[in-house]
Design an enzyme around this catalytic site. Sequence first.
Site, PDB file in Angstrom:
ATOM      1  N   GLY A 139      -3.307  -6.221  -7.821  1.00  0.00           N
ATOM      2  CA  GLY A 139      -4.584  -5.823  -8.409  1.00  0.00           C
ATOM      3  C   GLY A 139      -5.157  -6.934  -9.283  1.00  0.00           C
ATOM      4  O   GLY A 139      -6.365  -7.214  -9.250  1.00  0.00           O
ATOM      5  N   ASP A 140      -4.301  -7.582 -10.052  1.00  0.00           N
ATOM      6  CA  ASP A 140      -4.756  -8.685 -10.920  1.00  0.00           C
ATOM      7  C   ASP A 140      -5.265  -9.857 -10.067  1.00  0.00           C
ATOM      8  O   ASP A 140      -6.269 -10.503 -10.403  1.00  0.00           O
ATOM      9  CB  ASP A 140      -3.605  -9.167 -11.817  1.00  0.00           C
ATOM     10  CG  ASP A 140      -3.007  -8.015 -12.621  1.00  0.00           C
ATOM     11  OD1 ASP A 140      -3.748  -7.060 -12.922  1.00  0.00           O
ATOM     12  OD2 ASP A 140      -1.807  -8.072 -12.937  1.00  0.00           O
TER      13      ASP A 140
HETATM   14  P1  ATP Z   1      -1.275  -3.932  -9.853  1.00  0.00           P
HETATM   15  O1  ATP Z   1      -1.631  -2.936 -10.942  1.00  0.00           O
HETATM   16  O2  ATP Z   1       0.205  -3.975  -9.557  1.00  0.00           O
HETATM   17  O3  ATP Z   1      -1.829  -5.295 -10.095  1.00  0.00           O
HETATM   18  P2  ATP Z   1      -3.107  -2.330  -8.233  1.00  0.00           P
HETATM   19  O4  ATP Z   1      -2.545  -0.957  -8.028  1.00  0.00           O
HETATM   20  O5  ATP Z   1      -4.155  -2.513  -9.252  1.00  0.00           O
HETATM   21  O6  ATP Z   1      -1.923  -3.381  -8.480  1.00  0.00           O
HETATM   22  P3  ATP Z   1      -3.348  -2.489  -5.353  1.00  0.00           P
HETATM   23  O7  ATP Z   1      -4.316  -1.470  -4.903  1.00  0.00           O
HETATM   24  O8  ATP Z   1      -1.889  -2.208  -5.164  1.00  0.00           O
HETATM   25  O9  ATP Z   1      -3.689  -2.890  -6.856  1.00  0.00           O
HETATM   26  O10 ATP Z   1      -3.609  -3.870  -4.586  1.00  0.00           O
HETATM   27  C1  ATP Z   1      -4.817  -4.609  -4.696  1.00  0.00           C
HETATM   28  C2  ATP Z   1      -5.151  -5.213  -3.350  1.00  0.00           C
HETATM   29  O11 ATP Z   1      -4.068  -6.074  -2.893  1.00  0.00           O
HETATM   30  C3  ATP Z   1      -5.356  -4.194  -2.230  1.00  0.00           C
HETATM   31  O12 ATP Z   1      -6.687  -3.688  -2.247  1.00  0.00           O
HETATM   32  C4  ATP Z   1      -5.028  -5.049  -0.998  1.00  0.00           C
HETATM   33  O13 ATP Z   1      -6.113  -5.879  -0.642  1.00  0.00           O
HETATM   34  C5  ATP Z   1      -3.888  -5.960  -1.498  1.00  0.00           C
HETATM   35  N1  ATP Z   1      -2.565  -5.355  -1.239  1.00  0.00           N
HETATM   36  C6  ATP Z   1      -1.775  -4.710  -2.113  1.00  0.00           C
HETATM   37  N2  ATP Z   1      -0.636  -4.270  -1.537  1.00  0.00           N
HETATM   38  C7  ATP Z   1      -0.693  -4.665  -0.236  1.00  0.00           C
HETATM   39  C8  ATP Z   1       0.176  -4.535   0.904  1.00  0.00           C
HETATM   40  N3  ATP Z   1       1.350  -3.898   0.829  1.00  0.00           N
HETATM   41  N4  ATP Z   1      -0.238  -5.065   2.081  1.00  0.00           N
HETATM   42  C9  ATP Z   1      -1.416  -5.711   2.173  1.00  0.00           C
HETATM   43  N5  ATP Z   1      -2.279  -5.856   1.136  1.00  0.00           N
HETATM   44  C10 ATP Z   1      -1.927  -5.351  -0.053  1.00  0.00           C
END
Ligand code: ATP
Length: 313
Positions: free
Chosen positions: A251-252
């Site tokens: 996400g970051d």
């Molecule tokens: P964090 O808080 O750990 O930084 P988050 O929950 O805010 O993460 P996510 O939705 O998990 O963010 O991930 C952000 C983006 O990263 C997703 O929209 C996607 O583009 C990419 N991504 C994350 N996990 C995967 C995965 N397993 N496979 C492919 N792309 C991923």
Amino acid sequence: MITILTFNPSIDRMYRVNSIGIGEVQRVTSTKATAGGKGLNVTKVCKILGEEPLAIGFLGGFNGEYIKNELNKLEIKNKFTAINQETRNCLNIIEDNLTSTEFLEKGPVIDDQDLIKFEADLESVLEETKILVASGSYCQNMPIDYYKIIGNICKNNNIKFILDTSGEALKVALESNPYLIKPNADEIKQLLNINIESKEEIIYAGLKLLEMGAQNVCISLGKDGMIYLNNDEVYEVKVPKVEAVNTVGSGDSTIAGFSVGILRSYDTINLLKLANSCGISNAMNIETGFVKLDEVEKYYEQVQVKKLECINN
Ligand code: ATP
């Protein structure tokens, strides 16, 4: 310039042990320490993408010096506000079977003098700031509406405010009309107290957040990509299937991609390609808040962005 605000950074310490036995002496087989915190992850990825971000926030004590030193080694510009209390440590103990047990300190208690000093430091960088990113939670004792105050400062100075936080702090800050917010599904459930399983429910939640004041909303969905919307358009993003090894910090990294794309005036489709390819690359690497440029370029071509004709689609 992109300025990135981390109020409560940490030294993230990782210990490897064979297995944890409660009440027993633990022999640590290896250790690693990094400068951590959501905003610092964003900063590191902006730097890898070729920008010269500025890191700001609070740092104090020996741990603060350590983080400053790490950023200097990475040639990342920083102008943190010095506080008397110690910057926190966060400890992650990983066993041989890869079970991870985390200990997160709360971090320093901030007083009015600290806030006054911070506001003067912020003021001194506003002129050169085009985008201000704020990521993560407050330090102890900070007013719940502090991100709203910062959002209003950005509005008055024509700075795009990107806010990645959760809970009440996000809810209140929406009143300052942040340029972009990026809640994930769990954060939305917590904020709006609604179920979001289907695409329609995700879009509905996004519309609610627009109504509450956000200018653009990105709802990130891990391996399922994201939904991005504003009052004119809704986009659905699909990401390729990859071998993910550590999704913490994806996400970051996505926020870093957004910041850099916005700074470079990308259109929405290319903006979403960059943001998602950064998230994907982070997920493929063990290091948190890290992307490889060749992977970002590769996945940029593979991310599929579809504009939805109507929000009920
Ligand atoms: P964090 O808080 O750990 O930084 P988050 O929950 O805010 O993460 P996510 O939705 O998990 O963010 O991930 C952000 C983006 O990263 C997703 O929209 C996607 O583009 C990419 N991504 C994350 N996990 C995967 C995965 N397993 N496979 C492919 N792309 C991923």
